[in-house]
Design a protein around this motif. Structure first.
Motif, mmCIF file in Angstrom:
data_model
loop_
_atom_site.group_PDB
_atom_site.id
_atom_site.type_symbol
_atom_site.label_atom_id
_atom_site.label_comp_id
_atom_site.label_asym_id
_atom_site.label_seq_id
_atom_site.Cartn_x
_atom_site.Cartn_y
_atom_site.Cartn_z
ATOM 1 N N MET A 285 21.053 -13.888 -69.349
ATOM 2 C CA MET A 285 21.372 -14.432 -70.673
ATOM 3 C C MET A 285 21.606 -15.936 -70.600
ATOM 4 O O MET A 285 21.076 -16.704 -71.405
ATOM 5 C CB MET A 285 22.630 -13.757 -71.237
ATOM 6 C CG MET A 285 22.461 -12.325 -71.653
ATOM 7 S SD MET A 285 24.049 -11.529 -72.076
ATOM 8 C CE MET A 285 24.618 -12.519 -73.436
ATOM 9 N N LEU A 286 22.409 -16.348 -69.619
ATOM 10 C CA LEU A 286 22.712 -17.764 -69.469
ATOM 11 C C LEU A 286 21.471 -18.571 -69.104
ATOM 12 O O LEU A 286 21.272 -19.681 -69.594
ATOM 13 C CB LEU A 286 23.810 -17.954 -68.419
ATOM 14 C CG LEU A 286 25.195 -17.519 -68.877
ATOM 15 C CD1 LEU A 286 26.098 -17.249 -67.692
ATOM 16 C CD2 LEU A 286 25.798 -18.560 -69.787
ATOM 17 N N THR A 287 20.625 -18.005 -68.256
ATOM 18 C CA THR A 287 19.400 -18.701 -67.857
ATOM 19 C C THR A 287 18.447 -18.829 -69.036
ATOM 20 O O THR A 287 17.827 -19.880 -69.227
ATOM 21 C CB THR A 287 18.724 -17.971 -66.684
ATOM 22 O OG1 THR A 287 19.646 -17.906 -65.594
ATOM 23 C CG2 THR A 287 17.469 -18.689 -66.238
ATOM 24 N N ALA A 288 18.324 -17.778 -69.832
ATOM 25 C CA ALA A 288 17.450 -17.847 -71.011
ATOM 26 C C ALA A 288 17.951 -18.906 -71.991
ATOM 27 O O ALA A 288 17.148 -19.675 -72.541
ATOM 28 C CB ALA A 288 17.364 -16.481 -71.689
ATOM 29 N N GLY A 289 19.258 -18.963 -72.195
ATOM 30 C CA GLY A 289 19.820 -19.995 -73.068
ATOM 31 C C GLY A 289 19.598 -21.385 -72.510
ATOM 32 O O GLY A 289 19.219 -22.311 -73.239
ATOM 33 N N TYR A 290 19.801 -21.540 -71.210
ATOM 34 C CA TYR A 290 19.585 -22.832 -70.552
ATOM 35 C C TYR A 290 18.126 -23.267 -70.673
ATOM 36 O O TYR A 290 17.835 -24.413 -71.038
ATOM 37 C CB TYR A 290 20.000 -22.726 -69.085
ATOM 38 C CG TYR A 290 19.518 -23.861 -68.223
ATOM 39 C CD1 TYR A 290 20.136 -25.103 -68.273
ATOM 40 C CD2 TYR A 290 18.440 -23.700 -67.369
ATOM 41 C CE1 TYR A 290 19.688 -26.148 -67.494
ATOM 42 C CE2 TYR A 290 17.993 -24.731 -66.576
ATOM 43 C CZ TYR A 290 18.618 -25.955 -66.646
ATOM 44 O OH TYR A 290 18.175 -26.993 -65.878
ATOM 45 N N LEU A 291 17.202 -22.353 -70.378
ATOM 46 C CA LEU A 291 15.781 -22.697 -70.443
ATOM 47 C C LEU A 291 15.322 -22.961 -71.873
ATOM 48 O O LEU A 291 14.438 -23.790 -72.104
ATOM 49 C CB LEU A 291 14.941 -21.595 -69.802
ATOM 50 C CG LEU A 291 15.092 -21.468 -68.283
ATOM 51 C CD1 LEU A 291 14.317 -20.258 -67.775
ATOM 52 C CD2 LEU A 291 14.649 -22.738 -67.576
#
Length: 165
Positions: free
Chosen positions: A24-30
């Motif tokens: 979730m955090l990686t998708a938001g970051y990307l």
């Protein structure tokens, strides 16, 4: 999420939860990175935080930051926020994105309790909202789909873990 050492099922579910939350955090970051409005220091800092958490979750790195140090760092950044807004970013929106990323990385590397993981879920959502505001491209939909899939896995595994505990 802490797991019972005598049972392998809660440990596997706990790991699944942590990796889904990282997704979730990686998708938001990307998604924010895909907006191309994020400067390179914030992008590198966010990537370093995500990589460090993957290493912590996999057991390759052990990092213990005392809560007082984490709190002091958060207060220092809050004091730095007006400087970032007026002199570094020259934009309230970009300074706010910087603050969200700093607090996200700080919470990411210090998360241990269910409350911390709840904050990380909120931060991941804020990253996605920031990306929706900043992004105008179709890549946002791709990251939204990844975010939603990881969110479903995180919430499901979290409920299964609580039920097994």
């Amino acid at each position: 999420m802490k797991s019972d050492a005598s049972s392998k099922i809660p440990r596997a579910i706990s790991r699944t939860f942590e990796y889904a939350l990282l997704g979730m955090l990686t998708a938001g970051y990307l998604a924010v990175l895909g907006s191309r409005l994020l400067d390179w220091p914030a992008a590198l800092f966010g990537a370093a935080g995500l990589i460090l958490r993957v290493l912590i979750t996999s057991g390759m790195v052990s990092l213990q930051i005392p809560p007082r140090v984490a709190g002091a760092l958060a207060l220092v950044y809050l004091a730095f926020f007006p400087v970032d807004w007026h002199y570094v970013s020259d934009s309230f929106l970009l300074a706010t994105v910087h603050m969200v990323f700093f607090l996200a990385v700080l919470k990411l590397v210090t998360a241990k309790t269910e409350r911390d993981y709840g904050y990380l879920k909120v931060i991941a959502g804020l990253e996605l909202v920031a990306a929706a505001v900043l992004s105008g491209g179709a890549s946002f939909l791709f990251f939204l789909a990844i975010f939603l899939f990881c969110a479903i896995v995180a919430y499901t595994s979290g409920e299964v873990y609580r039920g097994a505990a």
